[in-house]
Design a protein around this motif. Structure first.
Motif, PDB file in Angstrom:
ATOM      1  N   ALA A  17      15.325   8.337 -26.960  1.00  0.00           N
ATOM      2  CA  ALA A  17      14.489   7.312 -26.334  1.00  0.00           C
ATOM      3  C   ALA A  17      13.267   7.054 -27.210  1.00  0.00           C
ATOM      4  CB  ALA A  17      14.056   7.752 -24.938  1.00  0.00           C
ATOM      5  N   VAL A  18      12.835   5.824 -27.190  1.00  0.00           N
ATOM      6  CA  VAL A  18      11.614   5.424 -27.860  1.00  0.00           C
ATOM      7  C   VAL A  18      10.745   4.752 -26.806  1.00  0.00           C
ATOM      8  CG1 VAL A  18      10.578   3.973 -29.656  1.00  0.00           C
ATOM      9  CG2 VAL A  18      12.773   5.100 -30.076  1.00  0.00           C
ATOM     10  N   PHE A  19       9.484   5.142 -26.760  1.00  0.00           N
ATOM     11  CA  PHE A  19       8.545   4.554 -25.815  1.00  0.00           C
ATOM     12  C   PHE A  19       7.453   3.835 -26.581  1.00  0.00           C
ATOM     13  CE2 PHE A  19      10.661   7.883 -23.512  1.00  0.00           C
ATOM     14  CZ  PHE A  19      10.895   7.290 -22.273  1.00  0.00           C
ATOM     15  N   LEU A  20       7.038   2.696 -26.043  1.00  0.00           N
ATOM     16  CA  LEU A  20       5.963   1.909 -26.635  1.00  0.00           C
ATOM     17  C   LEU A  20       4.731   1.969 -25.754  1.00  0.00           C
ATOM     18  CD1 LEU A  20       7.772  -1.357 -27.786  1.00  0.00           C
ATOM     19  CD2 LEU A  20       6.711   0.364 -29.256  1.00  0.00           C
ATOM     20  N   CYS A  21       3.585   1.966 -26.397  1.00  0.00           N
ATOM     21  CA  CYS A  21       2.304   1.799 -25.723  1.00  0.00           C
ATOM     22  C   CYS A  21       1.850   0.384 -26.038  1.00  0.00           C
ATOM     23  CB  CYS A  21       1.286   2.819 -26.235  1.00  0.00           C
ATOM     24  SG  CYS A  21      -0.355   2.598 -25.527  1.00  0.00           S
ATOM     25  N   GLU A  22       1.558  -0.382 -24.998  1.00  0.00           N
ATOM     26  CA  GLU A  22       1.076  -1.742 -25.192  1.00  0.00           C
ATOM     27  C   GLU A  22      -0.346  -1.859 -24.653  1.00  0.00           C
ATOM     28  OE1 GLU A  22       4.089  -3.938 -23.105  1.00  0.00           O
ATOM     29  OE2 GLU A  22       5.240  -4.237 -24.946  1.00  0.00           O
ATOM     30  N   THR A  23      -1.191  -2.481 -25.416  1.00  0.00           N
ATOM     31  CA  THR A  23      -2.562  -2.747 -25.013  1.00  0.00           C
ATOM     32  C   THR A  23      -2.795  -4.238 -25.172  1.00  0.00           C
ATOM     33  OG1 THR A  23      -3.185  -0.564 -25.860  1.00  0.00           O
ATOM     34  CG2 THR A  23      -4.974  -2.102 -25.378  1.00  0.00           C
ATOM     35  N   ASP A  24      -3.127  -4.902 -24.075  1.00  0.00           N
ATOM     36  CA  ASP A  24      -3.341  -6.360 -24.089  1.00  0.00           C
ATOM     37  C   ASP A  24      -2.152  -7.087 -24.713  1.00  0.00           C
ATOM     38  OD1 ASP A  24      -5.887  -5.987 -22.928  1.00  0.00           O
ATOM     39  OD2 ASP A  24      -6.803  -5.735 -24.908  1.00  0.00           O
ATOM     40  N   GLY A  25      -0.934  -6.636 -24.390  1.00  0.00           N
ATOM     41  CA  GLY A  25       0.285  -7.278 -24.867  1.00  0.00           C
ATOM     42  C   GLY A  25       0.670  -6.962 -26.302  1.00  0.00           C
ATOM     43  N   HIS A  26      -0.078  -6.075 -26.947  1.00  0.00           N
ATOM     44  CA  HIS A  26       0.163  -5.727 -28.354  1.00  0.00           C
ATOM     45  C   HIS A  26       0.683  -4.291 -28.420  1.00  0.00           C
ATOM     46  CE1 HIS A  26      -0.500  -5.426 -32.672  1.00  0.00           C
ATOM     47  NE2 HIS A  26      -1.259  -4.372 -32.493  1.00  0.00           N
ATOM     48  N   ALA A  27       1.775  -4.063 -29.144  1.00  0.00           N
ATOM     49  CA  ALA A  27       2.308  -2.703 -29.319  1.00  0.00           C
ATOM     50  C   ALA A  27       1.350  -1.922 -30.206  1.00  0.00           C
ATOM     51  CB  ALA A  27       3.704  -2.745 -29.930  1.00  0.00           C
ATOM     52  N   THR A  28       0.700  -0.901 -29.626  1.00  0.00           N
ATOM     53  CA  THR A  28      -0.326  -0.141 -30.337  1.00  0.00           C
ATOM     54  C   THR A  28       0.082   1.297 -30.638  1.00  0.00           C
ATOM     55  OG1 THR A  28      -1.364   0.404 -28.225  1.00  0.00           O
ATOM     56  CG2 THR A  28      -2.210  -1.524 -29.401  1.00  0.00           C
ATOM     57  N   GLY A  29       1.238   1.715 -30.145  1.00  0.00           N
ATOM     58  CA  GLY A  29       1.698   3.073 -30.395  1.00  0.00           C
ATOM     59  C   GLY A  29       3.128   3.247 -29.952  1.00  0.00           C
ATOM     60  N   PHE A  30       3.724   4.344 -30.400  1.00  0.00           N
ATOM     61  CA  PHE A  30       5.098   4.653 -29.996  1.00  0.00           C
ATOM     62  C   PHE A  30       5.309   6.158 -30.032  1.00  0.00           C
ATOM     63  CE2 PHE A  30       5.867   5.521 -34.355  1.00  0.00           C
ATOM     64  CZ  PHE A  30       7.083   6.171 -34.459  1.00  0.00           C
ATOM     65  N   ALA A  31       6.352   6.575 -29.329  1.00  0.00           N
ATOM     66  CA  ALA A  31       6.820   7.958 -29.400  1.00  0.00           C
ATOM     67  C   ALA A  31       8.340   7.921 -29.403  1.00  0.00           C
ATOM     68  CB  ALA A  31       6.308   8.788 -28.230  1.00  0.00           C
ATOM     69  N   GLN A  32       8.924   8.769 -30.222  1.00  0.00           N
ATOM     70  CA  GLN A  32      10.381   8.904 -30.283  1.00  0.00           C
ATOM     71  C   GLN A  32      10.735  10.306 -29.842  1.00  0.00           C
ATOM     72  OE1 GLN A  32      12.141   8.892 -34.193  1.00  0.00           O
ATOM     73  NE2 GLN A  32      14.030   9.712 -33.353  1.00  0.00           N
ATOM     74  N   CYS A  33      11.702  10.405 -28.947  1.00  0.00           N
ATOM     75  CA  CYS A  33      12.195  11.714 -28.522  1.00  0.00           C
ATOM     76  C   CYS A  33      13.715  11.658 -28.436  1.00  0.00           C
ATOM     77  CB  CYS A  33      11.579  12.138 -27.185  1.00  0.00           C
ATOM     78  SG  CYS A  33      11.909  11.017 -25.823  1.00  0.00           S
ATOM     79  N   GLN A  34      14.308  12.827 -28.415  1.00  0.00           N
ATOM     80  CA  GLN A  34      15.757  12.899 -28.263  1.00  0.00           C
ATOM     81  C   GLN A  34      16.149  14.281 -27.818  1.00  0.00           C
ATOM     82  OE1 GLN A  34      16.407  11.581 -32.348  1.00  0.00           O
ATOM     83  NE2 GLN A  34      17.673  13.392 -32.667  1.00  0.00           N
ATOM     84  N   LEU A  35      17.415  14.413 -27.483  1.00  0.00           N
ATOM     85  CA  LEU A  35      17.946  15.708 -27.084  1.00  0.00           C
ATOM     86  C   LEU A  35      18.422  16.439 -28.324  1.00  0.00           C
ATOM     87  CD1 LEU A  35      20.100  14.718 -23.975  1.00  0.00           C
ATOM     88  CD2 LEU A  35      17.690  15.386 -24.057  1.00  0.00           C
ATOM     89  N   ARG A  36      18.083  17.704 -28.398  1.00  0.00           N
ATOM     90  CA  ARG A  36      18.610  18.562 -29.458  1.00  0.00           C
ATOM     91  C   ARG A  36      19.459  19.632 -28.800  1.00  0.00           C
ATOM     92  NH1 ARG A  36      14.546  19.589 -34.516  1.00  0.00           N
ATOM     93  NH2 ARG A  36      14.100  17.410 -34.964  1.00  0.00           N
ATOM     94  N   ARG A  37      20.657  19.755 -29.285  1.00  0.00           N
ATOM     95  CA  ARG A  37      21.592  20.742 -28.742  1.00  0.00           C
ATOM     96  C   ARG A  37      21.760  21.934 -29.682  1.00  0.00           C
ATOM     97  NH1 ARG A  37      23.117  15.866 -26.642  1.00  0.00           N
ATOM     98  NH2 ARG A  37      23.508  15.912 -24.397  1.00  0.00           N
ATOM     99  N   ASP A  38      21.247  21.817 -30.908  1.00  0.00           N
ATOM    100  CA  ASP A  38      21.266  22.937 -31.840  1.00  0.00           C
ATOM    101  C   ASP A  38      20.118  23.878 -31.478  1.00  0.00           C
ATOM    102  OD1 ASP A  38      19.438  20.945 -32.540  1.00  0.00           O
ATOM    103  OD2 ASP A  38      19.455  21.455 -34.648  1.00  0.00           O
ATOM    104  N   TYR A  39      19.987  24.960 -32.180  1.00  0.00           N
ATOM    105  CA  TYR A  39      18.912  25.910 -31.889  1.00  0.00           C
ATOM    106  C   TYR A  39      17.562  25.257 -32.131  1.00  0.00           C
ATOM    107  CZ  TYR A  39      15.669  29.779 -32.276  1.00  0.00           C
ATOM    108  OH  TYR A  39      14.590  30.596 -32.105  1.00  0.00           O
ATOM    109  N   VAL A  40      16.671  25.395 -31.171  1.00  0.00           N
ATOM    110  CA  VAL A  40      15.301  24.911 -31.305  1.00  0.00           C
ATOM    111  C   VAL A  40      14.394  26.133 -31.245  1.00  0.00           C
ATOM    112  CG1 VAL A  40      13.475  23.516 -30.276  1.00  0.00           C
ATOM    113  CG2 VAL A  40      15.823  22.652 -30.313  1.00  0.00           C
ATOM    114  N   GLU A  41      13.606  26.319 -32.293  1.00  0.00           N
ATOM    115  CA  GLU A  41      12.723  27.482 -32.424  1.00  0.00           C
ATOM    116  C   GLU A  41      11.911  27.701 -31.149  1.00  0.00           C
ATOM    117  OE1 GLU A  41      11.628  30.694 -34.510  1.00  0.00           O
ATOM    118  OE2 GLU A  41      12.678  29.118 -35.603  1.00  0.00           O
ATOM    119  N   GLY A  42      12.017  28.926 -30.602  1.00  0.00           N
ATOM    120  CA  GLY A  42      11.232  29.314 -29.441  1.00  0.00           C
ATOM    121  C   GLY A  42      11.816  28.915 -28.098  1.00  0.00           C
TER     122      GLY A  42
END
Length: 145
Positions: A44-69
């Motif tokens: 998934a990718v999420f956008l942050c919009e401020t006054d109708g302008h894309a000002t930031g984003f975050a990308q996340c996903q599922l990991r099924r391999d080993y994840v440290e910790g």
């Protein structure tokens, strides 16, 4: 400020912001990679919009391999988060992170993880301030064959 999940029609906004975070990438290749991510059910990718302008984003996903910790699988994983400089320190990155965590919970995840470069002190402060705990420090090696 509005946070929403990006759709395929948002590709140009996502690519513009992603190139600010990852400037070493070639724009056409990054665009192709992100276009695929916007279609995947395990990302998934999420956008942050401020006054109708894309000002930031975050990308996340599922990991099924080993994840440290981590002890479970799959694990929600924050692959990247970026806010344009003029909009920083207003809670946008934290709001994007919450959206990623909510998405991961909805996918059945019990854990969420991320990483940053050893010398990226801004990212380290963000992660620790957002409630992450440092799991380990590593140095990665490569060798051409």
């Amino acid at each position: 400020m509005k946070i929403r999940q990006a759709a395929p029609g948002d590709l140009a906004h996502v690519v513009r912001l992603a190139l600010l975070l990852w400037p070493e990438n070639e724009p056409r290749e990054l665009s192709a990679e992100l276009a695929l991510l916007l279609e995947r059910p395990d990302a998934a990718v999420f956008l942050c919009e401020t006054d109708g302008h894309a000002t930031g984003f975050a990308q996340c996903q599922l990991r099924r391999d080993y994840v440290e910790g981590c002890e479970s699988s799959p694990v929600g994983y924050l692959e990247g988060v970026f806010i344009e400089e003029a909009y920083r320190r207003k809670g946008a990155a934290s709001a994007l992170l919450r959206a990623c965590e909510d998405w991961a919970r909805a996918q059945g995840c019990r854990e969420f993880a991320s990483d940053c470069e050893l010398d990226n002190t801004d990212s380290l402060r963000f992660h620790l301030g957002a409630g992450f705990e440092e799991a380990n420090r590593i140095i990665c090696f490569t060798k051409r064959l």
